[in-house]
Design a protein around this motif. Structure first.
Motif, PDB file in Angstrom:
ATOM      1  N   PHE A 148       0.900  -1.367   0.072  1.00  6.74           N
ATOM      2  CA  PHE A 148       0.071  -0.048  -0.020  1.00  6.74           C
ATOM      3  C   PHE A 148       0.993   1.360  -0.100  1.00  6.74           C
ATOM      4  CE2 PHE A 148      -3.209  -2.961   2.312  1.00  6.74           C
ATOM      5  CZ  PHE A 148      -3.935  -3.141   1.017  1.00  6.74           C
ATOM      6  N   GLN A 149       0.540   2.223  -0.679  1.00  6.94           N
ATOM      7  CA  GLN A 149       1.450   3.380  -0.687  1.00  6.94           C
ATOM      8  C   GLN A 149       1.418   4.216   0.463  1.00  6.94           C
ATOM      9  OE1 GLN A 149       0.097   5.876  -4.148  1.00  6.94           O
ATOM     10  NE2 GLN A 149       0.301   3.917  -5.564  1.00  6.94           N
ATOM     11  N   ASP A 150       0.665   3.956   1.497  1.00  5.16           N
ATOM     12  CA  ASP A 150       0.833   4.663   2.668  1.00  5.16           C
ATOM     13  C   ASP A 150       1.846   3.678   3.765  1.00  5.16           C
ATOM     14  OD1 ASP A 150      -1.072   2.602   3.116  1.00  5.16           O
ATOM     15  OD2 ASP A 150      -2.514   3.987   4.258  1.00  5.16           O
ATOM     16  N   ASN A 151       2.561   2.792   3.136  1.00  7.16           N
ATOM     17  CA  ASN A 151       3.458   1.931   3.908  1.00  7.16           C
ATOM     18  C   ASN A 151       4.796   1.976   3.305  1.00  7.16           C
ATOM     19  OD1 ASN A 151       4.627   0.139   5.372  1.00  7.16           O
ATOM     20  ND2 ASN A 151       3.398  -1.585   4.894  1.00  7.16           N
ATOM     21  N   PRO A 152       5.479   3.188   3.067  1.00  7.41           N
ATOM     22  CA  PRO A 152       6.724   3.272   2.477  1.00  7.41           C
ATOM     23  C   PRO A 152       7.747   2.434   3.153  1.00  7.41           C
ATOM     24  CG  PRO A 152       6.112   5.151   3.774  1.00  7.41           C
ATOM     25  CD  PRO A 152       4.971   4.436   4.012  1.00  7.41           C
ATOM     26  N   ALA A 153       7.573   2.085   4.358  1.00  7.80           N
ATOM     27  CA  ALA A 153       8.727   1.282   5.032  1.00  7.80           C
ATOM     28  C   ALA A 153       8.763  -0.110   4.098  1.00  7.80           C
ATOM     29  CB  ALA A 153       8.419   1.025   6.564  1.00  7.80           C
ATOM     30  N   SER A 154       7.487  -0.883   3.910  1.00  7.56           N
ATOM     31  CA  SER A 154       7.521  -1.945   3.304  1.00  7.56           C
ATOM     32  C   SER A 154       8.107  -1.683   1.620  1.00  7.56           C
ATOM     33  CB  SER A 154       6.079  -2.310   3.052  1.00  7.56           C
ATOM     34  OG  SER A 154       5.920  -3.863   3.042  1.00  7.56           O
ATOM     35  N   ALA A 155       7.782  -0.643   1.132  1.00 11.50           N
ATOM     36  CA  ALA A 155       8.336  -0.627  -0.141  1.00 11.50           C
ATOM     37  C   ALA A 155      10.011  -0.301  -0.012  1.00 11.50           C
ATOM     38  CB  ALA A 155       7.732   0.898  -0.656  1.00 11.50           C
ATOM     39  N   ARG A 156      10.583   0.313   1.211  1.00  4.15           N
ATOM     40  CA  ARG A 156      11.846   0.344   1.238  1.00  4.15           C
ATOM     41  C   ARG A 156      12.467  -1.179   1.357  1.00  4.15           C
ATOM     42  NH1 ARG A 156      10.584   4.819   3.987  1.00  4.15           N
ATOM     43  NH2 ARG A 156      10.773   3.824   6.106  1.00  4.15           N
ATOM     44  N   VAL A 157      12.011  -2.090   2.189  1.00  3.05           N
ATOM     45  CA  VAL A 157      12.230  -3.445   2.183  1.00  3.05           C
ATOM     46  C   VAL A 157      12.438  -4.052   0.582  1.00  3.05           C
ATOM     47  CG1 VAL A 157      11.390  -5.793   3.070  1.00  3.05           C
ATOM     48  CG2 VAL A 157      11.209  -3.748   4.739  1.00  3.05           C
ATOM     49  N   LEU A 158      11.510  -3.957   0.032  1.00  2.00           N
ATOM     50  CA  LEU A 158      11.526  -4.341  -1.301  1.00  2.00           C
ATOM     51  C   LEU A 158      12.656  -3.749  -2.244  1.00  2.00           C
ATOM     52  CD1 LEU A 158       7.697  -4.583  -2.040  1.00  2.00           C
ATOM     53  CD2 LEU A 158       9.166  -6.503  -1.793  1.00  2.00           C
ATOM     54  N   THR A 159      12.687  -2.554  -2.270  1.00  4.94           N
ATOM     55  CA  THR A 159      13.908  -2.128  -3.122  1.00  4.94           C
ATOM     56  C   THR A 159      15.186  -2.194  -2.618  1.00  4.94           C
ATOM     57  OG1 THR A 159      13.662   0.460  -2.068  1.00  4.94           O
ATOM     58  CG2 THR A 159      12.594  -0.084  -4.078  1.00  4.94           C
ATOM     59  N   ASN A 160      15.273  -2.463  -1.139  1.00  5.94           N
ATOM     60  CA  ASN A 160      16.778  -2.872  -0.464  1.00  5.94           C
ATOM     61  C   ASN A 160      16.846  -4.366  -1.046  1.00  5.94           C
ATOM     62  OD1 ASN A 160      17.009  -0.436   0.614  1.00  5.94           O
ATOM     63  ND2 ASN A 160      15.809  -1.130   2.599  1.00  5.94           N
ATOM     64  N   CYS A 161      15.842  -5.036  -1.201  1.00  7.84           N
ATOM     65  CA  CYS A 161      16.086  -6.439  -1.626  1.00  7.84           C
ATOM     66  C   CYS A 161      16.355  -6.558  -3.292  1.00  7.84           C
ATOM     67  CB  CYS A 161      15.041  -7.422  -1.049  1.00  7.84           C
ATOM     68  SG  CYS A 161      15.461  -7.347   0.861  1.00  7.84           S
ATOM     69  N   GLY A 162      16.330  -5.557  -4.011  1.00  7.76           N
ATOM     70  CA  GLY A 162      16.525  -5.849  -5.212  1.00  7.76           C
ATOM     71  C   GLY A 162      15.218  -5.752  -6.138  1.00  7.76           C
TER      72      GLY A 162
END
Length: 190
Positions: A148-162
């Motif tokens: 969800f777009q109001d969960n940027p922490a979870s988005a960072r998890v994904l980008t940090n994992c490639g």
């Protein structure tokens, strides 16, 4: 390139008769769910902060929902593997969150995860995601995830994992009883 993958004939999905493999990380293990996890799973997934960031967890959590979730995760005909993040071998908690991998056609899979609030901002989600991607238990060519777009922490998890951002969409959240804007991410394997 995604269109080329979509044109390929779908690979047959492996049959999940056995429980998913245990995946060991430095701080914890990803292991199949157990009936004894029901109390902690209900406690954490019943937290509105967790439920609102998922598509499938209702809030309030109805009686029996956790037990049904565990039963589905053990069903021999399941299309999704579910692991508990378990640090009990390292003197930690038995359940700190959940990560799942759902089979899709065309040799793809979709990842989902949530972490219990006491373990937020500890790197737990990133470590679990990295371990699951490295293990790649289905031998997937591509893995997807949406947040969800109001969960940027979870988005960072994904980008940090490639994982790479591929677009916006929306998904229905049972806890919110509404469609919620999402960001979708993809990772090509191997």
């Amino acid at each position: 390139m995604i269109l080329d993958q979509m044109k390929q004939p779908p690979a047959p999905a492996p049959e999940p008769s056995a429980p998913p493999p245990v995946i060991v990380t430095e701080r914890f293990s990803l292991r199949p769910l157990r009936r004894s996890d029901a109390g902690l799973l209900a406690h954490y997934s019943g937290d509105v902060r967790v439920a609102r960031m998922t598509t499938t967890i209702p809030h309030p959590l109805p009686p029996g929902a956790t037990e049904a979730f565990i039963a589905r995760a053990a069903d021999p005909k399941r299309s999704e593997e579910v692991w508990a993040m378990d640090a009990s071998a390292h003197d930690g908690a038995e359940v700190m969150g959940v990560i799942s991998l759902e089979r899709m056609d065309r040799n793809q899979s979709e990842i989902g995860y949530w972490v219990a609030p006491p373990y937020w901002n500890t790197g737990l989600a990133s470590e679990a995601l990295r371990a699951l991607v490295e293990a790649n238990p289905y031998g997937s060519a591509t893995m997807f995830a949406s947040v969800f777009q109001d969960n940027p922490a979870s988005a960072r998890v994904l980008t940090n994992c490639g994982f790479e951002y591929i677009g916006d969409a929306e998904a229905f959240s049972v806890a919110r009883n509404a469609k919620v804007p999402t960001w979708t991410y993809l990772r090509r394997m191997g």
